[in-house]
Design a protein around this motif. Structure first.
Motif, short mmCIF file in Angstrom:
data_model
loop_
_atom_site.label_atom_id
_atom_site.label_comp_id
_atom_site.label_asym_id
_atom_site.label_seq_id
_atom_site.Cartn_x
_atom_site.Cartn_y
_atom_site.Cartn_z
N ASP A 14 8.29 -3.00 -43.10
CA ASP A 14 8.94 -2.95 -44.25
C ASP A 14 10.09 -3.84 -44.32
O ASP A 14 11.15 -3.52 -43.64
CB ASP A 14 9.30 -1.43 -44.49
CG ASP A 14 10.11 -1.12 -45.85
OD1 ASP A 14 9.63 -1.89 -47.22
OD2 ASP A 14 10.97 -0.42 -46.10
N ALA A 16 13.08 -5.56 -47.45
CA ALA A 16 13.27 -5.72 -48.87
C ALA A 16 13.39 -7.35 -49.30
O ALA A 16 13.71 -7.85 -48.33
CB ALA A 16 14.43 -5.00 -49.32
N PRO A 17 12.72 -7.84 -50.42
CA PRO A 17 12.89 -9.01 -50.75
C PRO A 17 14.40 -9.67 -50.63
O PRO A 17 14.51 -10.76 -50.27
CB PRO A 17 12.37 -8.76 -52.32
CG PRO A 17 11.55 -8.08 -52.28
CD PRO A 17 12.09 -6.82 -51.35
N GLU A 19 16.37 -9.03 -48.36
CA GLU A 19 16.54 -9.12 -46.88
C GLU A 19 15.89 -10.59 -46.50
O GLU A 19 16.16 -11.31 -45.51
CB GLU A 19 16.18 -8.00 -46.18
CG GLU A 19 17.12 -6.84 -46.24
CD GLU A 19 18.24 -6.96 -46.02
OE1 GLU A 19 18.77 -7.49 -44.69
OE2 GLU A 19 19.48 -6.87 -46.84
N THR A 123 7.79 -11.28 -48.63
CA THR A 123 8.08 -10.59 -49.82
C THR A 123 6.89 -9.97 -50.35
O THR A 123 7.02 -9.22 -51.19
CB THR A 123 8.47 -11.44 -50.90
OG1 THR A 123 7.77 -12.54 -51.11
CG2 THR A 123 9.98 -12.05 -50.50
#
Length: 140
Positions: A14, A16-17, A19, A123
């Motif tokens: 996991d 986040a885009p 990140e 992503t």
């Protein structure tokens, strides 16, 4: 086959885009290189029933700085602005190593291409990743 493997593998992690965008472009290129290599090897194993030595020789046609530089030049008009930015960041990243068997400009453009593949993979944009990979192996 490839798409399912990569998609399922990616679901184990996991990030986040936003990140992903914070990652150094060489980190994106690092993972992008691996994803692209697996794609090419999968394509060759499925489509070319031959021995490992021949598979390796065929893969070199796709997985080298000059070939990847040519790909990014060929598909650049099909990239979104965000994708172009990732490619530019990858291309401009300063690497501690110098290419042994490639021109520096080809090496930098191929790094931009690998950064793009890594970005799309991380992503989790699998539809776009598949589209770019398919464009990459199309004959002109």
């Amino acid at each position: 086959m490839f798409e399912e493997i990569v998609s399922n593998m990616r679901k184990d992690f996991d990030i986040a885009p936003m990140e992903v965008l914070k990652l150094h472009p060489l980190v994106l290129a690092y993972i992008g290189d691996a994803v692209y290599e697996v794609y090419i090897r999968t394509m060759l194993v499925i489509n070319k029933k031959t021995n490992v030595n021949m598979l390796h020789k065929m893969s070199i046609k796709y997985v080298n700085a000059k070939a990847q530089s040519d790909i990014i030049h060929r598909i650049k008009d099909k990239l979104t602005q965000d994708e172009q930015d990732v490619v530019r960041r990858g291309r401009n990243a300063k690497s501690a190593t110098a290419p042994k068997h490639a021109e520096i400009t080809d090496y930098r453009h191929s790094t931009g291409y690998e950064a793009l593949i890594g970005y799309l993979y991380l992503t989790n944009d699998m539809e776009r990743l598949k589209y770019i990979l398919r464009l990459s192996v199309e004959e002109e």
